[in-house]
Design an enzyme around this catalytic site. Sequence first.
Site, mmCIF file in Angstrom:
data_model
loop_
_atom_site.group_PDB
_atom_site.id
_atom_site.type_symbol
_atom_site.label_atom_id
_atom_site.label_comp_id
_atom_site.label_asym_id
_atom_site.label_seq_id
_atom_site.Cartn_x
_atom_site.Cartn_y
_atom_site.Cartn_z
ATOM 1 N NE ARG A 1 36.096 38.683 49.368
ATOM 2 C CZ ARG A 1 37.189 39.040 48.684
ATOM 3 N NH1 ARG A 1 38.220 39.569 49.317
ATOM 4 N NH2 ARG A 1 37.254 38.862 47.380
ATOM 5 C CG HIS B 1 37.030 34.657 44.341
ATOM 6 N ND1 HIS B 1 35.988 35.565 44.299
ATOM 7 C CD2 HIS B 1 38.168 35.416 44.428
ATOM 8 C CE1 HIS B 1 36.466 36.797 44.370
ATOM 9 N NE2 HIS B 1 37.784 36.733 44.445
ATOM 10 C CD GLN C 1 40.109 37.284 40.550
ATOM 11 O OE1 GLN C 1 39.970 38.037 41.514
ATOM 12 N NE2 GLN C 1 40.738 37.657 39.442
ATOM 13 C CG ASP D 1 45.026 32.475 45.406
ATOM 14 O OD1 ASP D 1 45.425 33.596 45.778
ATOM 15 O OD2 ASP D 1 43.944 31.982 45.771
ATOM 16 C CB CYS E 1 42.851 36.136 42.082
ATOM 17 S SG CYS E 1 43.383 35.397 43.646
ATOM 18 N NE ARG F 1 36.956 40.369 40.545
ATOM 19 C CZ ARG F 1 37.116 40.186 41.849
ATOM 20 N NH1 ARG F 1 38.323 40.029 42.346
ATOM 21 N NH2 ARG F 1 36.070 40.116 42.673
#
Length: 312
Positions: free
Chosen positions: A105, A132, A135, A228, A268, A296
Amino acid sequence: MATKRDFLSLDDLPEVEFRALLARAIELKDMRSRGEVCQPLLGQTLAMIFEKASTRTRVSFEVGMFELGGHAVYLAGQGSQIGRGEPIADTARVLSGYCSGILIRTFGQERLEELAKWATVPVLNGLTDMFHPCQILADLQTVLELRGTIDGLRYCWIGDGNNMAHSWIKAAAILGLDLALACPDGYKPNESVVLAAQSRMRDSGRGSLKIVDEPAEAVSTSDVISTDVWASMGQEDEAAARRKAFAHYCLDSSLLMQANSGAHVLHCLPAHRGEEITAEVLEGEQSAVFRQAQNRLHAQKAVLEAFLGANV
Ligand code: CP
Ligand code: NVA
């Protein structure tokens, strides 16, 4: 040893494999609920480099590796030599000798690409400023569970044209989905991501992409609504300016009422209640947010099987 395969963006997942991975995530979830053990990654270790904060990504990959029979090692930027400026190319070559895969990340997509260039083991994108992808797999797994299909639905995105928006755009192009995004001026998605998706949709004759200013226009007739945070990690200094620019992009119950009945709300997480989404919507009946977050684990196990398993 097989050629290593990286997961840098959703472009690394051909459509057939993308769909198979979603089905596999559901299968792994069912197996887990029956207490069945599945350990294809026995003896394998994943290095996990986090140069930004994480709860879901870190824990889902770490638990995922454990449940698949492997092990994960967490490296924070601070506290490892990475944070003291050791080149990513050096880190890549060292970790490749110890581990079967590297998750990172980080900030720029080019840092992920540099890691992948030097690593001799698969590299997985655990979020960059640009994408991402992990996700989105959990998001679409959630839709598949709730609707029995991901096809024939209308998807929309409200808010920042950020890493999550870019990944939704890629998913729509690969899978042939109809996606509308409402983003304020100055915060629209990256043009090259949009152009690539439009070109792919034209070539395949499937999927559509609409980018508008008004949230109501994007939400209207949607079945799946995603949003988001307004200021992503690394943009903390812009938070005040962004709060102004995004002021009428809050997903509240009056906006949600303009979607199709039974539409599902995704986020998310982490969420800022009262900014991009109201507490009422986040905690409401149409919210699938906590199912999405829990998925996830299963989606990431499917990623690990697909990208590390091939290297066994
Ligand atoms: N959604 C997500 O990636 O969460 P974390 O930042 O907690 O990993
Ligand atoms: N867009 C957000 C997603 C967090 C999971 C960020 O990059 O901070």
